[in-house]
Design a protein around this motif. Structure first.
Motif, PDB file in Angstrom:
ATOM      1  N   ARG A  55       0.840  -1.201   0.000  1.00  0.00           N
ATOM      2  CA  ARG A  55       0.000   0.000   0.000  1.00  0.00           C
ATOM      3  C   ARG A  55       0.874   1.250   0.000  1.00  0.00           C
ATOM      4  N   GLY A  56       1.717   1.362  -1.028  1.00  0.00           N
ATOM      5  CA  GLY A  56       2.568   2.539  -1.152  1.00  0.00           C
ATOM      6  C   GLY A  56       1.970   3.616  -2.033  1.00  0.00           C
ATOM      7  N   ASP A  57       0.674   3.605  -2.190  1.00  0.00           N
ATOM      8  CA  ASP A  57      -0.015   4.532  -3.084  1.00  0.00           C
ATOM      9  C   ASP A  57       0.334   5.983  -2.744  1.00  0.00           C
ATOM     10  N   GLY A  58       0.530   6.790  -3.798  1.00  0.00           N
ATOM     11  CA  GLY A  58       0.883   8.192  -3.611  1.00  0.00           C
ATOM     12  C   GLY A  58       2.372   8.449  -3.650  1.00  0.00           C
ATOM     13  N   GLN A  59       3.178   7.388  -3.485  1.00  0.00           N
ATOM     14  CA  GLN A  59       4.626   7.511  -3.632  1.00  0.00           C
ATOM     15  C   GLN A  59       4.967   7.320  -5.121  1.00  0.00           C
ATOM     16  N   ALA A  60       5.840   8.174  -5.622  1.00  0.00           N
ATOM     17  CA  ALA A  60       6.110   8.191  -7.060  1.00  0.00           C
ATOM     18  C   ALA A  60       6.579   6.835  -7.571  1.00  0.00           C
ATOM     19  N   TRP A  61       7.489   6.200  -6.853  1.00  0.00           N
ATOM     20  CA  TRP A  61       8.019   4.919  -7.310  1.00  0.00           C
ATOM     21  C   TRP A  61       6.922   3.869  -7.370  1.00  0.00           C
ATOM     22  N   PHE A  62       6.000   3.902  -6.407  1.00  0.00           N
ATOM     23  CA  PHE A  62       4.943   2.892  -6.337  1.00  0.00           C
ATOM     24  C   PHE A  62       3.930   3.083  -7.456  1.00  0.00           C
ATOM     25  N   ASP A  63       3.576   4.332  -7.714  1.00  0.00           N
ATOM     26  CA  ASP A  63       2.635   4.593  -8.797  1.00  0.00           C
ATOM     27  C   ASP A  63       3.235   4.201 -10.146  1.00  0.00           C
ATOM     28  N   ARG A  64       4.537   4.470 -10.327  1.00  0.00           N
ATOM     29  CA  ARG A  64       5.204   4.041 -11.566  1.00  0.00           C
ATOM     30  C   ARG A  64       5.242   2.515 -11.655  1.00  0.00           C
ATOM     31  N   TYR A  65       5.519   1.893 -10.543  1.00  0.00           N
ATOM     32  CA  TYR A  65       5.561   0.435 -10.464  1.00  0.00           C
ATOM     33  C   TYR A  65       4.251  -0.167 -10.955  1.00  0.00           C
ATOM     34  N   LEU A 101      11.824   0.475  -8.384  1.00  0.00           N
ATOM     35  CA  LEU A 101      12.066   0.256  -6.961  1.00  0.00           C
ATOM     36  C   LEU A 101      13.332   0.977  -6.495  1.00  0.00           C
ATOM     37  N   LEU A 102      14.350   0.983  -7.339  1.00  0.00           N
ATOM     38  CA  LEU A 102      15.588   1.670  -6.967  1.00  0.00           C
ATOM     39  C   LEU A 102      15.391   3.178  -6.894  1.00  0.00           C
ATOM     40  N   ASP A 103      14.413   3.702  -7.629  1.00  0.00           N
ATOM     41  CA  ASP A 103      14.095   5.120  -7.490  1.00  0.00           C
ATOM     42  C   ASP A 103      13.607   5.433  -6.082  1.00  0.00           C
ATOM     43  N   GLY A 104      12.871   4.505  -5.508  1.00  0.00           N
ATOM     44  CA  GLY A 104      12.366   4.720  -4.155  1.00  0.00           C
ATOM     45  C   GLY A 104      13.314   4.273  -3.076  1.00  0.00           C
ATOM     46  N   PHE A 105      14.155   3.276  -3.387  1.00  0.00           N
ATOM     47  CA  PHE A 105      15.060   2.693  -2.393  1.00  0.00           C
ATOM     48  C   PHE A 105      16.436   2.505  -3.038  1.00  0.00           C
ATOM     49  N   PRO A 106      17.223   3.576  -3.141  1.00  0.00           N
ATOM     50  CA  PRO A 106      18.492   3.526  -3.893  1.00  0.00           C
ATOM     51  C   PRO A 106      19.487   2.481  -3.384  1.00  0.00           C
ATOM     52  N   ASP A 107      19.398   2.115  -2.097  1.00  0.00           N
ATOM     53  CA  ASP A 107      20.352   1.131  -1.580  1.00  0.00           C
ATOM     54  C   ASP A 107      19.875  -0.304  -1.773  1.00  0.00           C
ATOM     55  N   GLY A 108      18.702  -0.473  -2.387  1.00  0.00           N
ATOM     56  CA  GLY A 108      18.204  -1.815  -2.654  1.00  0.00           C
ATOM     57  C   GLY A 108      17.585  -2.511  -1.467  1.00  0.00           C
ATOM     58  N   GLN A 109      17.436  -1.803  -0.348  1.00  0.00           N
ATOM     59  CA  GLN A 109      16.786  -2.360   0.836  1.00  0.00           C
ATOM     60  C   GLN A 109      15.412  -1.706   0.974  1.00  0.00           C
ATOM     61  N   LEU A 110      14.380  -2.501   0.846  1.00  0.00           N
ATOM     62  CA  LEU A 110      13.028  -1.986   0.770  1.00  0.00           C
ATOM     63  C   LEU A 110      12.334  -2.013   2.131  1.00  0.00           C
ATOM     64  N   GLY A 111      11.525  -1.016   2.375  1.00  0.00           N
ATOM     65  CA  GLY A 111      10.638  -0.998   3.525  1.00  0.00           C
ATOM     66  C   GLY A 111       9.281  -0.536   3.026  1.00  0.00           C
ATOM     67  N   ILE A 112       8.401  -1.467   2.756  1.00  0.00           N
ATOM     68  CA  ILE A 112       7.170  -1.170   2.026  1.00  0.00           C
ATOM     69  C   ILE A 112       5.959  -1.348   2.939  1.00  0.00           C
ATOM     70  N   PRO A 113       5.105  -0.329   3.005  1.00  0.00           N
ATOM     71  CA  PRO A 113       3.886  -0.478   3.816  1.00  0.00           C
ATOM     72  C   PRO A 113       2.940  -1.497   3.199  1.00  0.00           C
ATOM     73  N   TYR A 114       2.414  -2.353   4.041  1.00  0.00           N
ATOM     74  CA  TYR A 114       1.461  -3.377   3.630  1.00  0.00           C
ATOM     75  C   TYR A 114       0.210  -3.284   4.485  1.00  0.00           C
ATOM     76  N   GLU A 115      -0.861  -3.804   3.944  1.00  0.00           N
ATOM     77  CA  GLU A 115      -2.064  -4.066   4.725  1.00  0.00           C
ATOM     78  C   GLU A 115      -2.536  -5.482   4.432  1.00  0.00           C
ATOM     79  N   THR A 116      -2.924  -6.187   5.483  1.00  0.00           N
ATOM     80  CA  THR A 116      -3.591  -7.467   5.324  1.00  0.00           C
ATOM     81  C   THR A 116      -5.048  -7.288   5.735  1.00  0.00           C
ATOM     82  N   TRP A 117      -5.938  -7.574   4.809  1.00  0.00           N
ATOM     83  CA  TRP A 117      -7.373  -7.471   5.078  1.00  0.00           C
ATOM     84  C   TRP A 117      -7.888  -8.863   5.411  1.00  0.00           C
ATOM     85  N   LEU A 118      -8.621  -8.940   6.517  1.00  0.00           N
ATOM     86  CA  LEU A 118      -9.098 -10.209   7.050  1.00  0.00           C
ATOM     87  C   LEU A 118     -10.603 -10.151   7.278  1.00  0.00           C
TER      88      LEU A 118
END
Length: 241
Positions: free
Chosen positions: A131-141, A219-236
């Motif tokens: 759920r990275g919506d609104g972040q440029a890299w995520f929208d491009r992704y 992804l590298l545009d958002g995380f240049p060092d290649g280590q990702l921290g991506i917000p998630y949601e799990t719907w139950l």
């Protein structure tokens, strides 16, 4: 139910486990008869086993279940379809569809789930999405995915599984539970996960390689060092008979 036989290795290595909040929301499961329907390589099965549940794994893919058994050799595993389950009536206290409800035939899944649940049984279905919506890299992704994979779009993350579970009136569905979390992983691990998704696996090799390269750049545009921290949601969604 869809088969992921051709990407079982990537699925086993790349897919994440589910956040603790999802298992907590199920309440105590120790001693319960639990079916993991669409078990894949046993991600949810292992988490349920750790909490003391008596788990059976069901999946249409033999290669997927072999990987589940490699990790949990004593896990009962059955090759079968969640839309026509090879179990007796009232066989389970809890039926879980971890990332799998949407793959089961909509004409039979509710009735079959209702049939194999005990009188006080419950059904739980959940799905995790970035759920990275609104972040440029995520929208491009997502724009790249939507352009390369016909029939796939980001709005599919928002389908209300609870509505489909309650459609026949056989199951009473409680309000959706949302568990937010951060997934931390490397770029390579993310791309391995991505290769296990049906919309990428369906592409020709050359198209898949091209898309993965473009997505890696995004992804590298958002995380240049290649280590990702991506917000998630799990719907139950949890339902009762």
């Amino acid at each position: 139910m869809a088969s992921f036989e051709t990407v079982a290795d990537e699925y086993d290595v790349g897919r994440p486990s589910y956040p603790t909040g999802v298992l907590d929301a199920l309440g105590p499961v120790a001693g319960l008869r639990v079916l993991d329907a669409g078990a894949g390589t046993g991600i949810a099965s292992r988490q349920l086993l750790e909490r003391g549940a008596d788990v059976v794994a069901l999946d249409p893919g033999e290669a997927m279940l072999r990987r589940a058994l490699a990790r949990s050799p004593s896990l009962p595993a059955v090759v079968g379809d969640g839309g026509m389950m090879p179990f007796t009536d009232c066989a389970f206290d809890l039926v879980c569809f971890a990332q799998s409800w949407h793959w089961v035939s909509p004409t039979t899944r509710e009735a079959e789930t209702h049939r194999i649940l005990g009188a006080t049984g419950r059904c739980a279905a959940w799905s995790s999405h970035a759920r990275g919506d609104g972040q440029a890299w995520f929208d491009r992704y997502w724009s790249l995915v939507e352009a390369a994979c016909p029939g796939t779009n980001r709005d599919q993350r928002d389908i209300d599984w609870g509505e489909t579970m309650a459609g026949s009136g056989l199951l009473r569905v409680a309000e959706r539970i949302t568990v937010s979390w951060i997934r931390s992983l490397s770029l390579d691990a993310w791309l391995t996960d991505l290769r296990s998704h049906s919309y990428v696996a369906a592409l020709a090799d050359v198209e898949s390689r091209r898309l993965l390269g473009e997505l890696g750049s995004a992804l590298l545009d958002g995380f240049p060092d290649g280590q990702l921290g991506i917000p998630y949601e799990t719907w139950l969604w949890i339902a009762t008979r």
